[in-house]
Scaffold this motif. Structure first.
Motif, PDB file in Angstrom:
ATOM      1  N   HIS A 191     -17.503  32.318  80.666  1.00 57.37           N
ATOM      2  CA  HIS A 191     -17.427  30.963  81.223  1.00 57.37           C
ATOM      3  C   HIS A 191     -18.366  30.012  80.487  1.00 57.37           C
ATOM      4  CE1 HIS A 191     -21.309  31.294  83.376  1.00 57.37           C
ATOM      5  NE2 HIS A 191     -20.962  32.556  83.593  1.00 57.37           N
ATOM      6  N   ASN A 192     -19.404  30.584  79.831  1.00 56.54           N
ATOM      7  CA  ASN A 192     -20.302  29.736  79.030  1.00 56.54           C
ATOM      8  C   ASN A 192     -19.550  29.079  77.879  1.00 56.54           C
ATOM      9  OD1 ASN A 192     -22.621  30.210  80.523  1.00 56.54           O
ATOM     10  ND2 ASN A 192     -23.162  32.045  79.369  1.00 56.54           N
ATOM     11  N   LEU A 193     -18.570  29.807  77.326  1.00 57.32           N
ATOM     12  CA  LEU A 193     -17.773  29.250  76.237  1.00 57.32           C
ATOM     13  C   LEU A 193     -16.872  28.132  76.749  1.00 57.32           C
ATOM     14  CD1 LEU A 193     -16.983  29.493  73.222  1.00 57.32           C
ATOM     15  CD2 LEU A 193     -15.194  31.093  73.921  1.00 57.32           C
ATOM     16  N   LEU A 194     -16.261  28.348  77.894  1.00 57.90           N
ATOM     17  CA  LEU A 194     -15.376  27.333  78.472  1.00 57.90           C
ATOM     18  C   LEU A 194     -16.146  26.081  78.866  1.00 57.90           C
ATOM     19  CD1 LEU A 194     -13.183  29.661  80.730  1.00 57.90           C
ATOM     20  CD2 LEU A 194     -12.604  28.713  78.477  1.00 57.90           C
ATOM     21  N   ASN A 195     -17.388  26.261  79.295  1.00 57.27           N
ATOM     22  CA  ASN A 195     -18.227  25.122  79.695  1.00 57.27           C
ATOM     23  C   ASN A 195     -19.046  24.565  78.542  1.00 57.27           C
ATOM     24  OD1 ASN A 195     -17.349  25.471  82.358  1.00 57.27           O
ATOM     25  ND2 ASN A 195     -19.001  26.912  82.821  1.00 57.27           N
ATOM     26  N   LEU A 196     -18.819  25.138  77.327  1.00 56.43           N
ATOM     27  CA  LEU A 196     -19.578  24.743  76.126  1.00 56.43           C
ATOM     28  C   LEU A 196     -21.080  24.910  76.339  1.00 56.43           C
ATOM     29  CD1 LEU A 196     -17.602  21.551  75.007  1.00 56.43           C
ATOM     30  CD2 LEU A 196     -17.314  23.909  74.236  1.00 56.43           C
ATOM     31  N   ASN A 197     -21.423  25.914  77.150  1.00 59.88           N
ATOM     32  CA  ASN A 197     -22.829  26.193  77.432  1.00 59.88           C
ATOM     33  C   ASN A 197     -23.317  27.291  76.482  1.00 59.88           C
ATOM     34  OD1 ASN A 197     -25.359  26.283  78.656  1.00 59.88           O
ATOM     35  ND2 ASN A 197     -24.666  27.664  80.288  1.00 59.88           N
ATOM     36  N   ILE A 198     -23.523  26.919  75.228  1.00 62.07           N
ATOM     37  CA  ILE A 198     -23.914  27.879  74.192  1.00 62.07           C
ATOM     38  C   ILE A 198     -25.225  27.425  73.572  1.00 62.07           C
ATOM     39  CG2 ILE A 198     -23.227  29.008  72.039  1.00 62.07           C
ATOM     40  CD1 ILE A 198     -20.341  28.388  72.747  1.00 62.07           C
ATOM     41  N   ASN A 199     -26.127  28.344  73.373  1.00 62.91           N
ATOM     42  CA  ASN A 199     -27.413  28.054  72.735  1.00 62.91           C
ATOM     43  C   ASN A 199     -27.201  27.419  71.361  1.00 62.91           C
ATOM     44  OD1 ASN A 199     -29.773  28.800  70.888  1.00 62.91           O
ATOM     45  ND2 ASN A 199     -30.598  29.365  72.881  1.00 62.91           N
ATOM     46  N   LYS A 200     -27.990  26.397  71.040  1.00 63.16           N
ATOM     47  CA  LYS A 200     -27.774  25.701  69.766  1.00 63.16           C
ATOM     48  C   LYS A 200     -28.058  26.599  68.568  1.00 63.16           C
ATOM     49  CE  LYS A 200     -32.276  23.339  69.273  1.00 63.16           C
ATOM     50  NZ  LYS A 200     -32.907  22.004  69.118  1.00 63.16           N
ATOM     51  N   GLY A 201     -28.871  27.626  68.758  1.00 58.40           N
ATOM     52  CA  GLY A 201     -29.112  28.572  67.667  1.00 58.40           C
ATOM     53  C   GLY A 201     -27.844  29.313  67.287  1.00 58.40           C
ATOM     54  N   GLU A 202     -27.087  29.751  68.303  1.00 62.95           N
ATOM     55  CA  GLU A 202     -25.827  30.433  68.038  1.00 62.95           C
ATOM     56  C   GLU A 202     -24.800  29.490  67.400  1.00 62.95           C
ATOM     57  OE1 GLU A 202     -27.778  31.144  70.470  1.00 62.95           O
ATOM     58  OE2 GLU A 202     -27.444  33.118  71.330  1.00 62.95           O
ATOM     59  N   VAL A 203     -24.790  28.234  67.848  1.00 58.90           N
ATOM     60  CA  VAL A 203     -23.877  27.245  67.260  1.00 58.90           C
ATOM     61  C   VAL A 203     -24.195  27.057  65.774  1.00 58.90           C
ATOM     62  CG1 VAL A 203     -23.156  24.828  67.282  1.00 58.90           C
ATOM     63  CG2 VAL A 203     -23.493  26.042  69.438  1.00 58.90           C
ATOM     64  N   MET A 204     -25.474  26.984  65.447  1.00 59.62           N
ATOM     65  CA  MET A 204     -25.880  26.841  64.047  1.00 59.62           C
ATOM     66  C   MET A 204     -25.432  28.039  63.221  1.00 59.62           C
ATOM     67  SD  MET A 204     -29.705  25.211  64.249  1.00 59.62           S
ATOM     68  CE  MET A 204     -29.989  23.583  64.924  1.00 59.62           C
ATOM     69  N   PHE A 205     -25.537  29.233  63.799  1.00 63.45           N
ATOM     70  CA  PHE A 205     -25.097  30.427  63.081  1.00 63.45           C
ATOM     71  C   PHE A 205     -23.590  30.397  62.844  1.00 63.45           C
ATOM     72  CE2 PHE A 205     -29.054  32.954  63.692  1.00 63.45           C
ATOM     73  CZ  PHE A 205     -29.114  33.480  62.411  1.00 63.45           C
ATOM     74  N   LEU A 206     -22.835  29.893  63.812  1.00 60.33           N
ATOM     75  CA  LEU A 206     -21.386  29.798  63.646  1.00 60.33           C
ATOM     76  C   LEU A 206     -21.028  28.859  62.498  1.00 60.33           C
ATOM     77  CD1 LEU A 206     -20.272  29.641  67.390  1.00 60.33           C
ATOM     78  CD2 LEU A 206     -19.964  31.552  65.804  1.00 60.33           C
ATOM     79  N   ILE A 207     -21.743  27.748  62.395  1.00 63.01           N
ATOM     80  CA  ILE A 207     -21.523  26.821  61.276  1.00 63.01           C
ATOM     81  C   ILE A 207     -21.982  27.462  59.974  1.00 63.01           C
ATOM     82  CG2 ILE A 207     -22.061  24.545  60.322  1.00 63.01           C
ATOM     83  CD1 ILE A 207     -22.560  23.599  63.206  1.00 63.01           C
ATOM     84  N   ALA A 208     -23.091  28.207  60.043  1.00 68.65           N
ATOM     85  CA  ALA A 208     -23.652  28.840  58.845  1.00 68.65           C
ATOM     86  C   ALA A 208     -22.679  29.843  58.227  1.00 68.65           C
ATOM     87  CB  ALA A 208     -24.970  29.534  59.192  1.00 68.65           C
ATOM     88  N   ILE A 209     -21.965  30.614  59.049  1.00 68.04           N
ATOM     89  CA  ILE A 209     -21.051  31.611  58.472  1.00 68.04           C
ATOM     90  C   ILE A 209     -19.849  30.937  57.815  1.00 68.04           C
ATOM     91  CG2 ILE A 209     -21.792  33.380  60.111  1.00 68.04           C
ATOM     92  CD1 ILE A 209     -19.070  33.116  61.494  1.00 68.04           C
ATOM     93  N   VAL A 210     -19.486  29.750  58.312  1.00 64.15           N
ATOM     94  CA  VAL A 210     -18.430  28.982  57.642  1.00 64.15           C
ATOM     95  C   VAL A 210     -18.927  28.546  56.265  1.00 64.15           C
ATOM     96  CG1 VAL A 210     -17.008  26.900  57.713  1.00 64.15           C
ATOM     97  CG2 VAL A 210     -17.437  28.187  59.812  1.00 64.15           C
ATOM     98  N   GLY A 211     -20.205  28.142  56.193  1.00 58.76           N
ATOM     99  CA  GLY A 211     -20.782  27.734  54.913  1.00 58.76           C
ATOM    100  C   GLY A 211     -20.760  28.846  53.884  1.00 58.76           C
ATOM    101  N   TRP A 212     -21.183  30.052  54.289  1.00 58.20           N
ATOM    102  CA  TRP A 212     -21.197  31.161  53.326  1.00 58.20           C
ATOM    103  C   TRP A 212     -19.793  31.602  52.955  1.00 58.20           C
ATOM    104  CZ3 TRP A 212     -24.879  32.632  50.235  1.00 58.20           C
ATOM    105  CH2 TRP A 212     -24.681  33.783  49.467  1.00 58.20           C
ATOM    106  N   SER A 213     -18.870  31.522  53.900  1.00 57.89           N
ATOM    107  CA  SER A 213     -17.481  31.878  53.610  1.00 57.89           C
ATOM    108  C   SER A 213     -16.880  30.908  52.596  1.00 57.89           C
ATOM    109  CB  SER A 213     -16.661  31.877  54.904  1.00 57.89           C
ATOM    110  OG  SER A 213     -17.197  32.797  55.839  1.00 57.89           O
ATOM    111  N   LEU A 214     -17.166  29.614  52.756  1.00 58.50           N
ATOM    112  CA  LEU A 214     -16.703  28.621  51.781  1.00 58.50           C
ATOM    113  C   LEU A 214     -17.368  28.841  50.425  1.00 58.50           C
ATOM    114  CD1 LEU A 214     -16.634  25.426  54.024  1.00 58.50           C
ATOM    115  CD2 LEU A 214     -14.661  26.510  52.928  1.00 58.50           C
TER     116      LEU A 214
END
Length: 290
Positions: free
Chosen positions: A141-164
């Motif tokens: 439900h944290n995902l549905l409510n967008l209640n995610i720690n900003k550290g995890e959000v940064m990591f999600l963006i970071a893996i897109v960066g390395w994949s690119l």
């Protein structure tokens, strides 16, 4: 001997997570990234010169590509990774980063139309399910409510960066020596990071005033960014990129273990289950091609 090098490579790369968490108190991710990439650049240039590897010509299109690599690989991935570790656990970061091979498979399909078989598709779903389990702490439900720690959000963006980074590097690696592509992308990333370093100069000087920290960054630059890449590309040359990339599956395991024994970070059940899902998902994406 090669297998030992590839296992050591995964272990060395995994040290970045507890290290970044430990250095997070300085709040100087720019200094960490710039130090590592410039040290790696000098080390890789030395090794390349000693090995008499043909260099990359100074042509504008090539340098534009190298600066794009520096942007994705170091300004986005490395910078966000070390920034994220100021806000989240090292083990979580290592597991989220473990989904990079699955992300690369998706981008390969989008950019190069490389087909994904059913097993690979299921592996991608399993990997990202593991990531979701980690970033939500097992509470979806944290995902549905967008209640995610900003550290995890940064990591999600970071893996897109390395994949690119991996996708953009592909045309260059088909023409030039990997060691030079890596060296110059490190240099480009360091140059692009300098303005951010200037904006956070006080914290950077505070971090770099500690002799022990400087020594660790020096060792990290040589081992993580230098030897790690050398051994990885040696594996690609000897056993192929698919077989070599399989050793990356060890990074989440080593990352969680190192975080436990070095900074006392005990993994929760969602982190452990998410890690298992990510690792098995990546194994599935590569199983058909082995």
């Amino acid at each position: 001997m090669l297998q030992i090098k590839l296992v050591l490579m995964a272990f060395i790369w995994a040290t970045s997570y507890p290290l970044g968490r430990w250095l997070g108190v300085y709040q100087a991710p720019e200094a960490i990234v710039v130090s590592r990439v410039f040290i790696a650049f000098l080390f890789l240039c030395l090794v390349a010169r000693l090995g008499k590897e043909p260099s990359i010509p100074f042509k504008q299109p090539v340098w534009i590509q190298l600066f794009v690599l520096g942007l994705f690989g170091f300004c986005i991935h490395n910078y966000l990774m070390f920034t994220a570790l100021e806000h989240t656990e090292a083990g979580k970061g290592a597991i989220i980063n473990g989904a990079i091979p699955a992300m690369v498979m998706i981008l390969n399909f989008l950019f190069y139309r490389q087909k994904i078989n059913l097993l690979g598709f299921l592996g991608v779903i399993l990997s990202f399910s593991g990531v979701v389990l980690v970033v939500t702490g097992g509470e979806l439900h944290n995902l549905l409510n967008l209640n995610i720690n900003k550290g995890e959000v940064m990591f999600l963006i970071a893996i897109v960066g390395w994949s690119l980074y991996s996708i953009v590097a592909r045309p260059l690696l088909e023409i030039y020596q990997p060691i030079w592509v890596t060296a110059y992308s490190c240099l480009a990333g360091g140059i692009l990071m300098l303005p951010l370093l200037g904006l956070n100069l006080g914290s950077a000087l505070n971090l770099l005033s500690e002799p022990f920290v400087v020594l660790i960054l020096l060792v990290q630059g040589v081992l993580t960014m230098g030897l790690g890449f050398l051994w990885y590309y040696e594996g690609i040359k000897s056993i192929g990129p698919v077989n070599a990339s399989m050793y990356l599956n060890l990074i989440p395991i080593f990352g969680v273990f190192l975080a436990l024994i070095t900074i006392g970070e005990v993994p929760t059940l969602p982190v452990l289950l998410g890690g298992v899902a990510v690792i098995f998902g990546v194994l599935m994406t590569n199983l058909k091609r082995l």
